[in-house]
Scaffold this motif. Structure first.
Motif, PDB file in Angstrom:
ATOM      1  N   MET A  61       0.844  -1.169   0.000  1.00 25.76           N
ATOM      2  CA  MET A  61       0.000   0.000   0.000  1.00 25.76           C
ATOM      3  C   MET A  61       0.890   1.233   0.000  1.00 25.76           C
ATOM      4  SD  MET A  61      -2.839   1.342   2.736  1.00 25.76           S
ATOM      5  CE  MET A  61      -1.731   1.751   4.032  1.00 25.76           C
ATOM      6  N   TYR A  62       0.512   2.214  -0.830  1.00 22.71           N
ATOM      7  CA  TYR A  62       1.245   3.476  -0.933  1.00 22.71           C
ATOM      8  C   TYR A  62       0.270   4.630  -0.779  1.00 22.71           C
ATOM      9  CZ  TYR A  62       4.989   0.602  -2.691  1.00 22.71           C
ATOM     10  OH  TYR A  62       5.967  -0.349  -2.813  1.00 22.71           O
ATOM     11  N   THR A  63       0.717   5.646  -0.075  1.00 15.86           N
ATOM     12  CA  THR A  63      -0.081   6.858   0.062  1.00 15.86           C
ATOM     13  C   THR A  63       0.729   8.028  -0.472  1.00 15.86           C
ATOM     14  OG1 THR A  63       0.720   7.290   2.300  1.00 15.86           O
ATOM     15  CG2 THR A  63      -1.319   6.021   2.098  1.00 15.86           C
ATOM     16  N   GLY A  64       0.027   8.955  -1.071  1.00 18.16           N
ATOM     17  CA  GLY A  64       0.680  10.150  -1.581  1.00 18.16           C
ATOM     18  C   GLY A  64      -0.129  11.374  -1.196  1.00 18.16           C
ATOM     19  N   THR A  65       0.580  12.445  -0.926  1.00 18.81           N
ATOM     20  CA  THR A  65      -0.081  13.710  -0.613  1.00 18.81           C
ATOM     21  C   THR A  65       0.534  14.810  -1.454  1.00 18.81           C
ATOM     22  OG1 THR A  65       1.439  14.190   1.210  1.00 18.81           O
ATOM     23  CG2 THR A  65      -0.614  13.059   1.773  1.00 18.81           C
ATOM     24  N   ALA A  66      -0.275  15.819  -1.708  1.00 18.99           N
ATOM     25  CA  ALA A  66       0.196  17.019  -2.392  1.00 18.99           C
ATOM     26  C   ALA A  66      -0.483  18.214  -1.738  1.00 18.99           C
ATOM     27  CB  ALA A  66      -0.136  16.979  -3.876  1.00 18.99           C
ATOM     28  N   ALA A 111      -2.235   0.760  -4.686  1.00 14.52           N
ATOM     29  CA  ALA A 111      -1.413  -0.431  -4.505  1.00 14.52           C
ATOM     30  C   ALA A 111      -0.011  -0.255  -5.081  1.00 14.52           C
ATOM     31  CB  ALA A 111      -2.086  -1.630  -5.155  1.00 14.52           C
ATOM     32  N   GLU A 112       0.147   0.636  -6.051  1.00 13.62           N
ATOM     33  CA  GLU A 112       1.423   0.840  -6.727  1.00 13.62           C
ATOM     34  C   GLU A 112       1.852   2.294  -6.641  1.00 13.62           C
ATOM     35  OE1 GLU A 112       3.281  -1.557  -8.067  1.00 13.62           O
ATOM     36  OE2 GLU A 112       1.778  -3.050  -7.489  1.00 13.62           O
ATOM     37  N   PRO A 113       3.141   2.561  -6.420  1.00 11.75           N
ATOM     38  CA  PRO A 113       3.598   3.953  -6.349  1.00 11.75           C
ATOM     39  C   PRO A 113       3.434   4.704  -7.664  1.00 11.75           C
ATOM     40  CG  PRO A 113       5.470   2.451  -6.299  1.00 11.75           C
ATOM     41  CD  PRO A 113       4.229   1.620  -6.197  1.00 11.75           C
ATOM     42  N   VAL A 131       0.009   6.237  -7.707  1.00 13.47           N
ATOM     43  CA  VAL A 131      -0.056   7.406  -6.824  1.00 13.47           C
ATOM     44  C   VAL A 131       0.527   8.622  -7.546  1.00 13.47           C
ATOM     45  CG1 VAL A 131       0.808   8.430  -4.683  1.00 13.47           C
ATOM     46  CG2 VAL A 131      -0.015   6.077  -4.695  1.00 13.47           C
ATOM     47  N   ARG A 132       1.691   8.455  -8.164  1.00 12.44           N
ATOM     48  CA  ARG A 132       2.323   9.569  -8.890  1.00 12.44           C
ATOM     49  C   ARG A 132       1.454  10.047 -10.045  1.00 12.44           C
ATOM     50  NH1 ARG A 132       6.675   6.043  -8.659  1.00 12.44           N
ATOM     51  NH2 ARG A 132       8.009   6.449  -6.869  1.00 12.44           N
ATOM     52  N   GLU A 133       0.854   9.114 -10.752  1.00 10.99           N
ATOM     53  CA  GLU A 133      -0.006   9.449 -11.888  1.00 10.99           C
ATOM     54  C   GLU A 133      -1.208  10.291 -11.443  1.00 10.99           C
ATOM     55  OE1 GLU A 133      -3.027   6.798 -14.490  1.00 10.99           O
ATOM     56  OE2 GLU A 133      -0.957   6.089 -14.476  1.00 10.99           O
ATOM     57  N   HIS A 188       4.565   7.821   0.512  1.00  8.82           N
ATOM     58  CA  HIS A 188       4.878   6.934   1.631  1.00  8.82           C
ATOM     59  C   HIS A 188       4.543   5.504   1.235  1.00  8.82           C
ATOM     60  CE1 HIS A 188       5.326  10.360   4.347  1.00  8.82           C
ATOM     61  NE2 HIS A 188       4.254  10.845   3.774  1.00  8.82           N
ATOM     62  N   GLY A 189       5.463   4.582   1.546  1.00 10.64           N
ATOM     63  CA  GLY A 189       5.233   3.177   1.258  1.00 10.64           C
ATOM     64  C   GLY A 189       5.095   2.387   2.537  1.00 10.64           C
TER      65      GLY A 189
END
Length: 97
Positions: free
Chosen positions: A1-6, A61-63, A66-68, A93-94
């Motif tokens: 699991m990956y989380t991303g914030t902006a 599920a994939e970094p 998240v980036r996309e 965050h991974g």
């Protein structure tokens, strides 16, 4: 699991001298961001009339995904003609973090 914030730091037009006018600019941006299935909210500069900070969070599920999604959100905000995008802070965050 990956989380991303902006976190997007935005300069609002000169006519946003009241919180009601400020909301009229912020609300449609947050609504448009939510179409990407992210959590989005005004998170900073709440008491400043001419500025705002909008935060976005995504889980995948994939970094790469998240980036996309964060890239798409950034393009959406940058393309809004009524605001100026001053800066963007992003974090990924991974599971190993």
């Amino acid at each position: 699991m990956y989380t991303g914030t902006a976190q997007f730091d935005l300069l609002l037009p000169g006519d946003s001298r009241s919180l009601k006018t400020k909301r009229s600019y912020v609300r449609p941006i947050v609504a448009a961001l939510r179409r990407y299935e992210v959590s989005a909210a005004e998170v900073g500069a709440l008491d400043l009339h001419g500025r705002t900070q909008i935060g976005v969070a995504v889980v995948a599920a994939e970094p790469a995904h998240v980036r996309e999604v964060l890239d798409s959100c950034e393009r959406l905000v940058a393309a809004r003609p009524e605001v100026e995008l001053l800066s963007v802070r992003r974090r990924l965050h991974g599971a190993e973090d």
